[in-house]
Design an enzyme around this catalytic site. Structure first.
Site, PDB file in Angstrom:
ATOM      1  N   GLU A 165      -5.765  -4.402 -20.561  1.00 32.03           N
ATOM      2  CA  GLU A 165      -5.173  -3.741 -21.676  1.00 32.03           C
ATOM      3  C   GLU A 165      -4.210  -2.457 -21.233  1.00 32.03           C
ATOM      4  OE1 GLU A 165      -7.434  -1.877 -19.603  1.00 32.03           O
ATOM      5  OE2 GLU A 165      -7.843  -0.735 -21.529  1.00 32.03           O
ATOM      6  N   ASP A 190      -8.101  -9.294 -28.731  1.00 31.92           N
ATOM      7  CA  ASP A 190      -6.942 -10.200 -28.466  1.00 31.92           C
ATOM      8  C   ASP A 190      -5.617  -9.870 -29.425  1.00 31.92           C
ATOM      9  OD1 ASP A 190      -7.938 -11.232 -26.355  1.00 31.92           O
ATOM     10  OD2 ASP A 190      -7.975 -13.427 -26.872  1.00 31.92           O
TER      11      ASP A 190
HETATM   12  P1  GH3 Z   1     -10.507   3.597 -21.241  1.00 29.02           P
HETATM   13  O1  GH3 Z   1     -10.181   4.465 -22.540  1.00 29.02           O
HETATM   14  O2  GH3 Z   1     -10.988   4.630 -20.392  1.00 29.02           O
HETATM   15  O3  GH3 Z   1      -9.246   3.015 -20.883  1.00 29.02           O
HETATM   16  O4  GH3 Z   1     -11.517   2.559 -21.450  1.00 29.02           O
HETATM   17  P2  GH3 Z   1     -11.396   1.181 -21.843  1.00 29.02           P
HETATM   18  O5  GH3 Z   1     -12.779   0.388 -22.468  1.00 29.02           O
HETATM   19  O6  GH3 Z   1     -10.088   0.875 -22.467  1.00 29.02           O
HETATM   20  O7  GH3 Z   1     -11.368   0.475 -20.389  1.00 29.02           O
HETATM   21  P3  GH3 Z   1     -12.186  -0.375 -19.414  1.00 29.02           P
HETATM   22  O8  GH3 Z   1     -11.388  -0.635 -18.227  1.00 29.02           O
HETATM   23  O9  GH3 Z   1     -13.597  -0.021 -19.308  1.00 29.02           O
HETATM   24  O10 GH3 Z   1     -12.180  -2.013 -20.376  1.00 29.02           O
HETATM   25  C1  GH3 Z   1     -11.347  -2.714 -20.412  1.00 29.02           C
HETATM   26  C2  GH3 Z   1     -11.626  -3.994 -21.062  1.00 29.02           C
HETATM   27  O11 GH3 Z   1     -10.529  -4.801 -21.247  1.00 29.02           O
HETATM   28  C3  GH3 Z   1     -12.798  -4.685 -20.257  1.00 29.02           C
HETATM   29  C4  GH3 Z   1     -12.106  -6.010 -20.420  1.00 29.02           C
HETATM   30  O12 GH3 Z   1     -13.300  -7.002 -20.874  1.00 29.02           O
HETATM   31  C5  GH3 Z   1     -11.028  -6.091 -21.514  1.00 29.02           C
HETATM   32  N1  GH3 Z   1     -10.077  -6.959 -21.479  1.00 29.02           N
HETATM   33  C6  GH3 Z   1      -9.206  -7.270 -20.402  1.00 29.02           C
HETATM   34  N2  GH3 Z   1      -8.339  -8.145 -20.804  1.00 29.02           N
HETATM   35  C7  GH3 Z   1      -8.602  -8.526 -22.066  1.00 29.02           C
HETATM   36  C8  GH3 Z   1      -8.054  -9.573 -22.809  1.00 29.02           C
HETATM   37  O13 GH3 Z   1      -7.303 -10.668 -22.487  1.00 29.02           O
HETATM   38  N3  GH3 Z   1      -8.646  -9.971 -23.946  1.00 29.02           N
HETATM   39  C9  GH3 Z   1      -9.731  -9.194 -24.479  1.00 29.02           C
HETATM   40  N4  GH3 Z   1     -10.207  -9.260 -25.514  1.00 29.02           N
HETATM   41  N5  GH3 Z   1     -10.156  -7.917 -23.680  1.00 29.02           N
HETATM   42  C10 GH3 Z   1      -9.660  -7.982 -22.532  1.00 29.02           C
HETATM   43 MG    MG Z   2      -8.472   1.459 -21.539  1.00 31.85          MG
HETATM   44 MG    MG Z   3      -7.385  -0.132 -18.426  1.00 38.56          MG
END
Ligand code: GH3
Ligand code: MG
Ligand code: MG
Length: 325
Positions: free
Chosen positions: A232, A206
């Protein structure tokens, strides 16, 4: 102008107009507490004011400190509020009434007159009614403003939310089509964000999102639109920017992300990178949907090429009229 918040301008103007009629024997002013709650700022004034003070600290007013009208009686008038320093025991008289709604301090109604005991019971009654009405009006406006923000803002980053972005996208693509001006769209996605969460915890994730939000806010120009698309992923709309200009700005953004330091309880987190997919209309595509799809495909390529980079779509818009053979 003064440091008070804009939505209240109409209320302040109304008070300025009517207070002169309501209190013809007096001078006075309406002060509003600023957002940081460390200053009250004069928004309207009427009559001849002896204490011509544009703003002061809330601690400098007994009414604001106590949350009630001051002075309460003729006897307590001996101790003047520091902001009403002119009004000594034998000088003019003053009265301060806090503006309060739902237990929330909003500002101050200040009245003064040249002689020592001039406030009539009628004027006092009117002042109490005015203070109540103004407090309610301000509280209602604040509530409305808060609801409006909640409806279009992402609470974590303070950036626009998906709902606002969808509307903005339709609006900006329609405008670009109509005016023939370019529109660049970028999707920014943090690299290996899942790993950041897994290694340092969700709170750290976050904090990274908030950090990127701040960088994005600082990078954009007035006419640009930036929001959190989801998770993200962030979306940037750059109306009027040529491809070259957009590319340059996005490279600067990538540099700023690389230089980002995120403070965590366990220390400083750095080494964060992002990938960006970029597409523009009318150069690459002709419609809004195609614009998002093209930027998304370019982002996917950026990930495939090793991340931490910008990829511009390879798509080319099909000319409306086929060139002659
Ligand atoms: P890549 O380099 O391919 O983009 O890999 P990545 O790990 O960034 O992408 P992936 O889509 O596998 O994971 C995204 C993660 O973002 C998974 C999810 O738990 C996390 N996420 C989504 N929304 C939030 C949020 O509001 N806060 C936090 N801390 N994490 C979040
Ligand atoms: Mg990502
Ligand atoms: Mg993504």
């Amino acid at each position: 102008m003064n440091g008070h918040r804009q939505p209240f301008d109409e209320i302040l103007a109304a008070v300025q107009t009517y207070a002169g009629y309501l209190f013809p024997e007096e001078g006075g002013a309406l002060y509003l507490l600023n957002a940081a709650r460390d200053e009250v700022v004069r928004g309207s004034q009427w009559g001849a004011l002896i204490s011509d003070v544009a703003s002061f600290h809330p601690e400098d007013c007994w009414a604001l400190r106590r949350g009630g009208t001051y002075p309460t009686s003729q006897a307590s008038q001996g101790i003047a509020c520091p902001h009403a320093a002119c009004c000594g025991p034998r000088g003019s008289a003053f009265v301060c009434q806090p503006l309060i709604a739902h237990n929330n301090l909003l500002g101050l109604l200040y009245r003064e007159a040249a002689s020592a005991s001039p406030f009539s019971a009628g004027a006092n009654q009117l002042a109490t009614m005015l203070a109540e009405q103004v407090s309610l009006a301000i509280a209602n406006l604040e509530l409305r403003e808060q609801l409006r923000k909640q409806a279009i803002r992402d609470p974590l980053t303070g950036l626009y939310n998906r709902r606002f972005l969808d509307d903005a996208l339709s609006r900006e693509t329609a405008r670009s089509t109509r005016d023939g001006k370019p529109l660049a769209l970028a999707i920014v996605d943090i690299d290996h964000f899942k790993k950041i969460n897994d290694t340092h915890g969700h709170e750290a994730g976050d904090a990274v999102l908030r950090g990127l939000g701040k960088i994005l806010r600082e990078t954009i120009r007035k006419t640009d639109i930036v929001g959190r698309f989801g998770g993200e992923e962030f979306l940037l709309l750059l109306p009027g920017a040529s491809l070259g200009v957009a590319e340059r700005r996005l490279h600067e953004l990538l540099d700023a992300v690389r230089a980002m330091n995120v403070a965590l309880p366990s220390g400083t987190l750095n080494g964060i990178t992002a990938s960006i997919g970029l597409a523009a209309m009318p150069l690459h595509v002709a419609t809004g949907d195609a614009l998002v799809a093209a930027a998304d495909a370019a982002l996917y390529q950026a990930k495939g090429q090793g991340r931490n980079r910008l990829v511009v779509t390879e798509k080319r818009a099909v000319p409306a009229v086929a060139p002659a053979a």
